[in-house]
Write an enzyme that holds these catalytic residues in place. Sequence first.
Site, short mmCIF file in Angstrom:
data_model
loop_
_atom_site.label_atom_id
_atom_site.label_comp_id
_atom_site.label_asym_id
_atom_site.label_seq_id
_atom_site.Cartn_x
_atom_site.Cartn_y
_atom_site.Cartn_z
N TYR A 1 -34.86 -18.79 1.14
CA TYR A 1 -35.61 -17.74 0.44
C TYR A 1 -34.85 -17.12 -0.73
CZ TYR A 1 -32.90 -14.00 2.59
OH TYR A 1 -31.89 -13.17 2.95
N THR B 1 0.81 -1.21 0.00
CA THR B 1 0.00 0.00 0.00
C THR B 1 0.84 1.27 0.00
OG1 THR B 1 -1.49 -1.27 1.35
CG2 THR B 1 -1.94 1.09 1.21
N ASP C 1 -8.09 -5.78 -6.67
CA ASP C 1 -9.10 -4.72 -6.71
C ASP C 1 -9.25 -4.10 -8.10
OD1 ASP C 1 -9.79 -4.95 -4.10
OD2 ASP C 1 -8.84 -3.10 -3.42
C1 LIG Z 1 -2.34 -4.08 -0.44
C2 LIG Z 1 -3.73 -3.66 -0.05
N1 LIG Z 1 -4.57 -4.56 0.48
C3 LIG Z 1 -5.82 -4.23 0.84
C4 LIG Z 1 -6.30 -2.96 0.68
C5 LIG Z 1 -7.70 -2.61 1.10
O1 LIG Z 1 -8.48 -2.38 -0.02
P1 LIG Z 1 -9.87 -1.59 0.06
O2 LIG Z 1 -9.55 -0.20 0.46
O3 LIG Z 1 -10.38 -1.72 -1.33
O4 LIG Z 1 -10.73 -2.28 1.05
C6 LIG Z 1 -5.45 -1.98 0.13
C7 LIG Z 1 -5.91 -0.58 -0.02
O5 LIG Z 1 -5.19 0.31 -0.35
C8 LIG Z 1 -4.13 -2.34 -0.25
O6 LIG Z 1 -3.28 -1.45 -0.76
#
Ligand SMILES: Cc1ncc(COP(=O)(O)O)c(C=O)c1O
Length: 620
Positions: A417, A294, A386
């Site tokens: 249901y 991230t 994503d």
């Molecule tokens: C490596 C990684 N995993 C998980 C996530 C979480 O994703 P989301 O914000 O779509 O829930 C992120 C978000 O930046 C990410 O960079």
Amino acid sequence: MDVRALFLGPKGENKNFFKEMLQEAVDSNISWRKTFHPLDPYLFRTKEGHSEHFRNTLYETEDVLIRLSQQLQEKSLPWFSPRYMGHMNSDTLMVANLAYVMTMLYNPNNCAEEASPITTQLEVEAGRDLCELFGYSRDHAWGHITSGGTVANIEGLWLARNLKALPLSIAAHPQAKHLVEGLSQQQLLNLPVRQTLDLISALEQQHIFEEVNNNSIRSTGLHQGQLGKVLIPRSKHYSWLKAMDILGLGQDQIVPIDVDHNYRIDIASLQKSVEELIKAGTPILAVVTVVGTTEEGSVDPVHEVIALRNHCEQEQGISFYVHCDAAYGGYVRSMFVDEQAQFLPYNELIARYRQADLIPEGVQWPKPEVYAAFQAMDAVDSITVDPHKSGYIPYSAGAITYRDKRILRLLSYHAEYTTSAETNDIPLGPSILEGSKAGATAAAVWATHQVVPLNLSGYGPVIGAGIVTADWLSNKLKRLEFSCGERQFRTHLMMHPDYHMVNFGFKEVGNDCLKQYNILNQRFYEATSFISGRTFQKNFLTSSTSLSQAEHGGAPEAFVQQMGFSLEQWEQEGKVYVLRAAVMTQFLRDRQEFEEYWLAISQEFQHLITNILHQIDSPT
Ligand SMILES: Cc1ncc(COP(=O)(O)O)c(C=O)c1O
């Protein structure tokens, strides 16, 4: 394919097409309504539509929408512009936006096929596309859309947890225990994934799967630490903490694994932890790898993690689940696969890059270890990916894929249901973490994959543009020097990106105080983000992060030292602030345009730093 025809564009260049298609979406929906039982009565008579109350209701609606639009324009982030280089955002693909709006008017709910006959099918197709992207079999794997990477990660760990626990429940069941006869508790907790999946098939043949599964962890709950540890690199996204908490595993069961100076999982540290756990007889529930961290966009050596698991299985009879968190970087695998979904040999790949001018000569991508990591993704058990990050698709579109769809049985919950016709072999709602969810998302992901396939000629140029611009920008940031009055400043690049996240900082020449550096860069971020006011007035926008000793261990030391700070400074301050630019823009792929852009933003950097110094020196 011409990439310029895929986006609305920073100036709305494709507005005519976009409007036409929006009009088509609205018209076709209205026509559909009209032709459904045309003789049914109308909601109101024409003259009623002129009544005061009626008109007022419309005026109020208009007022609210205009106010909303103003607020959006004042405070939203201009992701369509190359002046925005921060979080993983850019302009989104027109086809995705249009498919979303078109489908939203029908409001399908992909929780159950009966509420979404078309979009459930589209979700299954889109899931198959993603499975194929990762080298999984379209028929034997399984993938579906989630609201995002967080939910996908939670679901992946949920599955790993249930999988790890199942053999214990088998051993405790009178009609099932023969399947695992002679295995110790230690062996039961270390079965390779495929072996547990074979056990599911065996239980199904005996028609006792439901009973055994219902006597497992999802009913009995968890005894602390019973299923062992989850090994996660320090570079993890915080969704992993949520996952450990929600699933009752407890954050204490995380073993944080050090990352190296490139913020990739340090294999020697992983190996050491694995060996220690094996020695102590503690099972390993799962190892998490990250493809596109991230904060740094780093790519873990997935191939080495897989090799370690193979070694543990062969030499010690120990196994564990491997999940890959490729929320950010998953779509980048399109840069490696051809139109037949084949992962190309390195030399052939480079030849394709040059031939199609996807990655020109001189751009440092892909590093061989990054290539090997992407290649090995086909061997992990599940992958988070994503579409709303590197897929250029609007929110909320995450996804998870599983290598072997038999694993689904571990999650399934039946709801009378929501079950529709006998043809319903697609148990979306009962087999996923979420319930009701927008079919519009599935339509957006599916339609995008039709226009922009997950391979070199589809996403290749889209994703490649950001990679190339990130390389050019990195090289510029290595060398930028400017003065503000008497004072000299330099930019420092944290590392050459594995993907397209460029992290950098401004340092005053001669400053040896890390704290001062941190303050300057934090101020820079504040000046270039929504924090300091109207985003539409900014000339450059970015994001930032603070890499701390507590979170990242010793990994940031290299950058701190490269900038000329002492290790004492690092020990004292304990964190280093960096500006963080995900370069996703499509609009700087032309070298000349990039040079002009660079000239403009490098002058803006100088201007901003001058202003910040002025504020620091005269705080009132
Ligand atoms: C490596 C990684 N995993 C998980 C996530 C979480 O994703 P989301 O914000 O779509 O829930 C992120 C978000 O930046 C990410 O960079």
